[in-house]
Scaffold this motif. Structure first.
Motif, PDB file in Angstrom:
ATOM      1  N   ILE A  57       2.266  -7.604  -8.140  1.00 42.94           N
ATOM      2  CA  ILE A  57       2.319  -6.383  -7.329  1.00 42.94           C
ATOM      3  C   ILE A  57       1.932  -6.775  -5.907  1.00 42.94           C
ATOM      4  O   ILE A  57       0.926  -7.464  -5.691  1.00 42.94           O
ATOM      5  N   SER A  58       2.730  -6.347  -4.964  1.00 46.66           N
ATOM      6  CA  SER A  58       2.545  -6.876  -3.616  1.00 46.66           C
ATOM      7  C   SER A  58       1.332  -6.253  -2.921  1.00 46.66           C
ATOM      8  O   SER A  58       0.947  -5.116  -3.200  1.00 46.66           O
ATOM      9  N   ASP A  60       1.259  -5.336   0.158  1.00 48.83           N
ATOM     10  CA  ASP A  60       1.692  -4.183   0.954  1.00 48.83           C
ATOM     11  C   ASP A  60       1.753  -2.918   0.101  1.00 48.83           C
ATOM     12  O   ASP A  60       1.380  -1.836   0.546  1.00 48.83           O
ATOM     13  N   HIS A  61       2.243  -3.079  -1.126  1.00 50.97           N
ATOM     14  CA  HIS A  61       2.347  -1.910  -2.003  1.00 50.97           C
ATOM     15  C   HIS A  61       0.964  -1.316  -2.259  1.00 50.97           C
ATOM     16  O   HIS A  61       0.768  -0.094  -2.172  1.00 50.97           O
ATOM     17  N   ASN A  64      -0.536   0.209   1.022  1.00 48.97           N
ATOM     18  CA  ASN A  64       0.120   1.490   1.354  1.00 48.97           C
ATOM     19  C   ASN A  64      -0.327   2.590   0.410  1.00 48.97           C
ATOM     20  O   ASN A  64      -0.579   3.726   0.823  1.00 48.97           O
TER      21      ASN A  64
END
Ligand code: SF4
Length: 220
Positions: A57-58, A60-61, A64
């Motif tokens: 899971i990134s 950035d994700h 955010n």
């Protein structure tokens, strides 16, 4: 200790909303893949032992998501697997805690007192939930022969010392796996320092391969 990759590269699960991983708080839960133990009763064995098979899971994700959701949350739980395999876990937790202003709870198998000590020094977590798997003599059987009775006693002894100095920051818990007898449980209850109650949680059958939203060993 082998230095596992940074927590960001081990991130395999995000539970957007949990009411039971930190009782009394509405939390999001982050799951880090990989574990140094091989407990035969591991609830999330796929996440613990084969997480490389799953997509990461990134960063950035997650950032955010937390940017948007943090105002509606009371806490952030970091679990695994074993989060404390990453030597930079203290800095990572501190970054999240400071950036989002959320209290942080860490779940750990208790085998990494150096990391836990640095987490306390950095004020990177508000609560550290430590597994006490059973009597020392059963640690080899309970951990897939990864920890001897002597190692378990010495390592958790260091955690207990840390807890004596930071009593508000620890809880201890035992999962009632089939191998534990009532006598074992009585013995295990005597391990934590005075003032701490050993919490117990029911054993659940190991889950299917990790789907990114299942719990490790739920406390409720
Ligand atoms: S039960 Fe916890 S400590 Fe044991 S193998 Fe699974 S994740 Fe690791």
């Amino acid at each position: 200790m082998r230095n596992h990759p940074s927590p960001w590269s081990r991130l395999r699960g995000l539970e957007p909303l949990s009411l039971c991983d930190w009782p009394g708080r509405v939390c999001a839960v982050l799951f880090l893949g990989g574990c140094d133990l091989r407990c035969p009763t591991c609830h999330n064995f796929h996440l613990a032992w084969n997480s490389e098979d799953d997509p990461r899971i990134s960063r950035d994700h997650v950032l955010n998501f937390l940017d948007q959701r943090a105002p509606w949350l009371d806490g952030l739980v970091v679990t695994g697997g074993e989060p404390a395999l990453s030597t930079d876990l203290p800095e990572w937790l501190a970054e999240l805690r400071n950036r989002f202003g959320l209290p942080v709870k860490l779940d750990t198998n208790g085998m990494h007192p150096d990391i836990v000590e640095r987490i306390l020094d950095n004020q990177a977590a508000d609560l550290v939930a430590v597994d006490v798997k059973g009597p020392w003599s059963k640690y080899p059987a309970l951990t897939g022969n990864k920890i001897s009775a002597r190692e378990a006693k010495a390592t958790l002894g260091r955690i207990f010392k840390l807890a004596e100095g930071h009593p508000k920051h620890f809880l201890f818990r035992t999962t009632l796996v089939p191998l534990l007898t009532p006598e074992d449980l009585r013995e295990t209850r005597s391990f934590p320092p005075s003032g701490f109650l050993l919490q117990t949680q029911p054993f659940r059958q190991p889950s299917r391969p990790f789907q990114g939203h299942h719990h490790k060993e739920q406390s409720c």
